[in-house]
Enzyme design. Structure first.
Site, PDB file in Angstrom:
ATOM      1  N   ASP A 272       0.854  -1.170   0.000  1.00  0.00           N
ATOM      2  CA  ASP A 272       0.000   0.000   0.000  1.00  0.00           C
ATOM      3  C   ASP A 272       0.905   1.239   0.000  1.00  0.00           C
ATOM      4  O   ASP A 272       2.121   1.142   0.121  1.00  0.00           O
ATOM      5  CB  ASP A 272      -0.939  -0.036   1.225  1.00  0.00           C
ATOM      6  CG  ASP A 272      -2.181   0.782   1.001  1.00  0.00           C
ATOM      7  OD1 ASP A 272      -3.216   0.492   1.620  1.00  0.00           O
ATOM      8  OD2 ASP A 272      -2.126   1.726   0.170  1.00  0.00           O
TER       9      ASP A 272
HETATM   10  C1  GLC Z   1      -4.295   4.176  -0.191  1.00  0.00           C
HETATM   11  C2  GLC Z   1      -5.180   3.024   0.201  1.00  0.00           C
HETATM   12  C3  GLC Z   1      -5.307   1.965  -0.857  1.00  0.00           C
HETATM   13  C4  GLC Z   1      -5.160   2.583  -2.230  1.00  0.00           C
HETATM   14  C5  GLC Z   1      -3.740   3.108  -2.342  1.00  0.00           C
HETATM   15  C6  GLC Z   1      -3.478   3.771  -3.694  1.00  0.00           C
HETATM   16  O1  GLC Z   1      -3.534   4.609   0.902  1.00  0.00           O
HETATM   17  O2  GLC Z   1      -4.924   2.384   1.432  1.00  0.00           O
HETATM   18  O3  GLC Z   1      -6.570   1.331  -0.664  1.00  0.00           O
HETATM   19  O4  GLC Z   1      -5.420   1.622  -3.229  1.00  0.00           O
HETATM   20  O5  GLC Z   1      -3.423   4.025  -1.300  1.00  0.00           O
HETATM   21  O6  GLC Z   1      -4.244   4.932  -3.801  1.00  0.00           O
END
Ligand code: GLC
Length: 744
Positions: A299
């Site tokens: 993430d």
């Molecule tokens: C965010 C979220 C995740 C998302 C990623 C990219 O922090 O936790 O669900 O897909 O970043 O935006």
């Protein structure tokens, strides 16, 4: 010299064959020169291995790195803007919807990098790309997995046409805590429900095999993120092995079995070991036990956050621990691209692990067809097609839940009769706003394109006089609009009070200690009730709210969630009865935050009539599966093809369901399993099958549950092995119970 016709024919054939031989020879020479990985007819695995064998260490490292192209709208993730992305970058978050911008980057990847490896462009297409569908928790309340598959397929089509090949969806984190803002993004409290909607979403995004026009799915957030302590974000998930296996892992197994191309690891630590660098979940379970062939992406900045979490000394240490645990792509922290080459050279990271990560990334790119057709085919993508808008409307209709419909006069207040209702007062801070219907993850959805609740009502009741008064804001203490609201209600035949959450009160990093609406909204509802006219309460929210003070202020309540681009039309069609409500709750509504966690699948207490809170009723305000209709359904007696059977024998149970009302309506039949005695105690009931079907007024439909004992009756032990013990079982359906016996 005389030449016969035959001669010329022979000569022509000779020339033609010579030419074609030359061409074939040239083609063979060309193909012999062209590397195998560029041969579209070659098997994917052969192409992967051929390309991998040609890559330098640095090129391999770049494949494991993800950066951002365009303006990142997620305020939680505003990172450094990289002016010029390297042509060798492996993956991107593509934040725009301009295929030309994406193709320009793709041309750099294909033409400026030494081996011409396409870049994979991802984005958060959570519940729609430009056509925004209801939020995922609402979709679960529709119980219509085929319709969700249609919606995700349409979202994939819009996304792919705009240059996005990979979506960070579906989110399948089982959640039993409405304080957690991300409860909006998943499919509720039940593992089986999350599994079924995960399957539908993966198939919608990817088709059957990442076919053109599809996008690679990404199961997230692996794993146990929905168990965040206290419903707060980015914190610990303290989960026993038993609960990990019986509650949080099943949706991921369903998604892997459905062919999901990628997985995203979670921010939270799982019993102290962060999901980003958790060898047990990433490698032992996902890659070895389940044989997952795709790649795992971290993430946002989560590799870097391993230092903050006290799991890594510094960025190099974080990079090593993450990739050695089984992570394959580093999202935006630059831990991998800045450190992996050195870590491989000094032996901290085995080259074989890096190769395995790159192999997985290349495999997805080949399967997506990016090597063979890297550019978007449509320079001017088309959005908001009538077909996708209709799916959005239908899904919104089916996801809204009728929580209350009291009799006013001689009949239930809803549906309103457009022929009788002459004056409608529409009141409240969310009545005429599009943004609050989109939800927090609304990709490229545009608020001005949304049908607001007021617009929907005006369109559905063209002959009525519809007066709108905002009455107040969603928060604050300003009551100056109350009088106008009350007076308008007094002059109307019915008041429709529209209350709800701001779009950023749920979603990521939006946990709330109280799950009730701000007092000002509750006060507005109470004031309008005093006007003495019938009141319909419409709620728009990204989570189950504490409705305990709001419910008594209305004669009827429709929980609209955040219904997306055609939410206003959907709501109005339910108010008029043109559509019959069929939504049923996929998550329990607590009476108050203090009652959390509360969900339907709780294990039996040691004293059935004791132990509950002394100051509130034990039951939730609205239970899992709850929802009203404009008709009624009666369940006949279930019958089983056998009531005693062996573990290798499927049995079938059927039950007749009759629509005993005057209106056609859709009913969802829920089939629960009860295993009263087990060496690991089991919940009172566990949902193992559901089916939604339209039943005409007065008609009877037969619903069937074909039980495969291992699939449908078994539980799982703390090692993740199936647990199916002979003895008594019951199937609970429609308030009926049928007893079975599994033979030794
Ligand atoms: C965010 C979220 C995740 C998302 C990623 C990219 O922090 O936790 O669900 O897909 O970043 O935006």
């Amino acid at each position: 010299m005389f030449c016969s016709k035959k001669f010329f024919v022979l000569l022509a054939v000779a020339i033609a064959s010579a030419v074609s031989a030359d061409t074939a020879c040239a083609a063979r020479k060309k193909s012999a020169d062209a590397p195998l990985y560029k041969d579209a007819s070659a098997p994917v695995e052969a192409r992967v291995e051929d390309l991998l064998s040609r890559m330098t260490l640095e090129e391999k490292v770049m494949q494991t790195s993800l950066d951002v192209l365009g303006r990142n709208a997620n305020e939680n993730n505003l990172g450094e803007v990289t002016e010029r992305l390297p042509a060798e970058i492996g993956t991107l978050i593509f934040c725009e919807w301009n295929p030309a911008l994406r193709d320009a980057m793709m041309h750099r990847a294909m033409e400026e990098s030494r081996l011409g490896i396409p870049v994979l462009c991802g984005f958060d297409v959570i519940h729609g790309f430009r056509t925004i569908y209801p939020i995922s928790i609402a979709q679960a309340c529709s119980w219509n997995t085929p319709l969700v598959r249609e919606a995700t397929a349409m979202a994939a089509r819009e996304a792919r046409s705009a240059g996005v090949d990979w979506t960070f969806s579906p989110m399948i984190d089982v959640c039993r805590d409405p304080r957690w803002g991300r409860v909006a993004e998943g499919y509720g409290e039940d593992p089986y429900v999350n599994s079924e909607f995960c399957r539908a979403s993966v198939k919608g995004y990817q088709g059957d095999s990442l076919a053109p026009g599809s996008v690679a799915a990404c199961l997230k957030h692996y794993v146990g993120y929905g168990a965040s302590v206290g419903g707060r974000d980015y914190v610990t998930s303290d989960v026993s092995d038993q609960t990990l296996w019986d509650t949080y892992l099943p949706p991921y197994k369903a998604g892997i079995d459905a062919g999901a191309a990628t997985v995203m690891s979670s921010f939270n630590d799982i019993n102290g070991v962060p999901g980003t660098a958790n060898r047990r979940t990433l490698t032992d379970i996902l890659k070895e036990r389940w044989q997952f062939p795709g790649f795992v992406v971290a993430d946002w900045d989560a590799v870097g956050q391993l230092v903050t979490q006290g799991f890594a000394e510094d960025l190099p240490d974080a990079a090593a621990k993450a990739i050695n645990a089984g992570l394959d792509v580093d999202m935006s922290s630059h831990a991998f691209d800045r450190n992996l080459a050195e870590l491989v050279k000094n032996g901290t990271v085995p080259l074989s692990r890096l190769d395995d990560a790159v192999r997985r990334i290349l495999r997805v790119k080949f399967k997506l067809g990016l090597f063979d057709s890297p550019y978007t085919s449509d320079p001017s993508p088309k959005f908001l097609a009538e077909e996708s808008l209709d799916i959005a409307r239908r899904l919104a209709v089916e996801s809204m839940v009728l929580l209350k419909n009291d009799t006013v006069g001689t009949a239930p207040l809803l549906p309103l009769n457009p022929k009788v209702i002459r004056k409608i007062a529409v009141i409240g801070p969310v009545a005429d706003r599009g943004d609050v219907l989109l939800g927090w993850w609304h990709a490229h959805g545009i608020a001005s394109e949304v049908t607001t609740l007021l617009q929907g009502i005006r369109g559905e009741f063209p002959d009525a006089q519809v007066e709108f008064v905002e009455g107040g804001k969603t928060d604050g203490t300003d009551r100056t609009g109350f009088d106008a609201a009350v007076n308008t209600a007094k002059q109307a035949d019915v008041a429709i009070v529209c209350l709800g959450e701001e779009e950023n009160w749920s979603g990521e990093n939006h946990s709330r200690a109280t799950i009730s609406l701000p007092a000002i909204q509750e006060q507005l509802a109470s004031a309008v009730k005093e006007a003495g006219k019938p009141v319909i309460l419409v709620i728009t929210a990204g989570r189950p709210l504490d409705m305990s003070r709001l419910a008594p202020t209305a004669d009827a309540i429709i929980y609209a969630w955040q219904p997306g681009v055609r939410g206003g039309e959907a709501l109005a069609s339910l108010l008029s009865g043109r559509e019959n409500p069929s939504g049923r709750l996929a998550i329990t509504f607590p009476r108050c935050a203090a009652q959390i966690p509360i969900h339907y699948a709780e294990r039996p207490k040691s004293r059935t009539t004791m132990g509950q809170y002394q100051d509130i009723p034990e039951a939730p305000l609205y239970p899992f599966g709850y929802g009203l209709s404009y008709t009624t359904f009666a369940y006949g007696e279930p019958t089983a093809s056998a009531t005693e059977f062996s573990r290798n024998q499927d049995i079938t149970i059927t039950i007749p369901v009759t629509n005993t009302g005057k209106n056609d309506g859709a009913e969802t039949v829920f089939w629960y399993v009860n295993d009263p005695v087990s060496s690991i105690t089991r919940p009172h009931k566990e949902l193992r099958h559901f089916e939604k079907r339209e039943i005409k007024a007065g008609a009877t439909e037969t619903f069937t549950f074909t039980i495969n004992p291992l699939r449908d009756l078994a539980s799982v032990d703390s090692n993740g092995d199936p647990l199916l013990e002979p003895g008594a079982f019951s199937i609970l359906v429609g308030g009926k119970k049928i007893d079975l016996r599994l033979l030794p």
